[in-house]
Scaffold this motif. Structure first.
Motif, PDB file in Angstrom:
ATOM      1  N   GLY A 140       6.955 -13.425 -17.229  1.00 42.74           N
ATOM      2  CA  GLY A 140       6.298 -12.356 -16.140  1.00 42.74           C
ATOM      3  C   GLY A 140       6.554 -13.192 -15.066  1.00 42.74           C
ATOM      4  N   HIS A 141       5.237 -11.853 -14.633  1.00 45.41           N
ATOM      5  CA  HIS A 141       5.491 -12.399 -12.552  1.00 45.41           C
ATOM      6  C   HIS A 141       4.351 -11.962 -12.151  1.00 45.41           C
ATOM      7  N   THR A 142       4.127 -12.829 -11.246  1.00 47.92           N
ATOM      8  CA  THR A 142       2.688 -12.265 -10.477  1.00 47.92           C
ATOM      9  C   THR A 142       2.271 -11.028  -9.627  1.00 47.92           C
ATOM     10  N   TRP A 143       2.833 -10.499  -9.660  1.00 49.86           N
ATOM     11  CA  TRP A 143       2.975  -8.772  -8.840  1.00 49.86           C
ATOM     12  C   TRP A 143       3.136  -7.873  -9.272  1.00 49.86           C
ATOM     13  N   ASP A 144       1.561  -8.095 -10.488  1.00 48.29           N
ATOM     14  CA  ASP A 144       1.486  -6.980 -11.583  1.00 48.29           C
ATOM     15  C   ASP A 144       0.775  -5.884 -10.960  1.00 48.29           C
ATOM     16  N   LYS A 145      -0.262  -6.108 -10.420  1.00 42.85           N
ATOM     17  CA  LYS A 145      -1.407  -5.046  -9.566  1.00 42.85           C
ATOM     18  C   LYS A 145      -1.274  -3.843  -8.920  1.00 42.85           C
ATOM     19  N   PRO A 146      -1.740  -2.682  -9.526  1.00 45.52           N
ATOM     20  CA  PRO A 146      -1.590  -1.298  -9.653  1.00 45.52           C
ATOM     21  C   PRO A 146      -1.124  -0.977  -7.737  1.00 45.52           C
ATOM     22  N   GLY A 147       0.333  -0.198  -7.335  1.00 44.51           N
ATOM     23  CA  GLY A 147       1.076  -0.257  -6.454  1.00 44.51           C
ATOM     24  C   GLY A 147       1.880  -1.313  -6.226  1.00 44.51           C
ATOM     25  N   SER A 148       1.796  -2.467  -6.988  1.00 46.89           N
ATOM     26  CA  SER A 148       2.957  -3.354  -6.435  1.00 46.89           C
ATOM     27  C   SER A 148       4.426  -3.441  -6.705  1.00 46.89           C
ATOM     28  N   ASP A 149       5.290  -3.501  -6.359  1.00 47.46           N
ATOM     29  CA  ASP A 149       6.430  -3.566  -6.118  1.00 47.46           C
ATOM     30  C   ASP A 149       7.023  -4.433  -6.015  1.00 47.46           C
TER      31      ASP A 149
END
Length: 207
Positions: A140-149
């Motif tokens: 997986g990855h750490t950029w999983d917040k809403p609005g992240s790319d």
């Protein structure tokens, strides 16, 4: 893919309690995938270092794939002869930007163990293609917040590192995030101007 996602969720729940064990489990999942799909004459090992002909060893890597015919007597020594290593991979449960940067630096270190003077390469292939395939794998990855790319972040990081790499030989071969996408470097020769324009990344569709 569903099985890997399920395993990642299980590992992530326990990672706070014991991050070391969680990391080991993640590596074993990738190693098991390679064992299931590669021909049986390729040995897949976890946790080892590549050993150059001059006795210098590279950094520890998480998964190593050995070429067919690798001596049985040396299979469990954890120092694997560079000439007998087909590929190495670093594995992360949750990918961060710092993981990409560190792994990229390690590519050149492992390439140097082959004994080839890459700046005196006698062919285009020697200048472009490393002897040992080097990849970075993540569940997986750490950029999983809403609005992240996450795709944009990863592509930007890869391209920035590629632009600073003098030889394509020392570029990371591939990056795979199991729940997102995979990227592989495109190598080619070009007899003319704008050589750097041929150095780019190909984003493949979601696994």
């Amino acid at each position: 893919l569903a099985e890997m996602a399920s395993e990642y969720a299980r590992i992530r729940e326990r990672s706070v309690e014991d991050p070391g064990t969680a990391g080991d489990e993640g590596e074993e999942i990738w190693a098991g995938l390679f064992r299931d799909w590669l021909p049986v004459n390729y040995q897949v090992k976890t946790k080892g270092r590549v050993l150059g002909p001059d006795g210098i060893a590279g950094p520890q890597v998480d998964v190593l794939i050995l070429r067919p015919g690798y001596p049985n007597r040396l299979l469990d020594k954890k120092l694997y002869l560079a000439g007998g290593v087909a590929a190495v991979f670093e594995c992360k449960n949750t990918l961060k930007a710092s993981h990409i940067e560190k792994t990229w630096k390690n590519v050149a270190v492992v390439n140097s163990l082959s004994g080839l003077d890459k700046y005196a390469a006698t062919s285009s292939r020697q200048a472009l293609v490393p002897d040992i395939y080097y990849g970075l794998l993540a569940h997986g990855h750490t950029w999983d917040k809403p609005g992240s790319d996450p795709v944009g972040v990863i592509v930007g990081k890869l391209q920035a590192l590629l632009d600073k790499t003098p030889l394509m030989r020392d570029a990371l071969n591939m990056l795979c995030v199991a729940n997102l996408a995979s990227w592989s470097v495109l190598r080619m020769t070009y007899d003319g101007p704008a050589l750097l324009g041929s150095q780019n990344w190909e984003a493949r569709k979601k696994l």
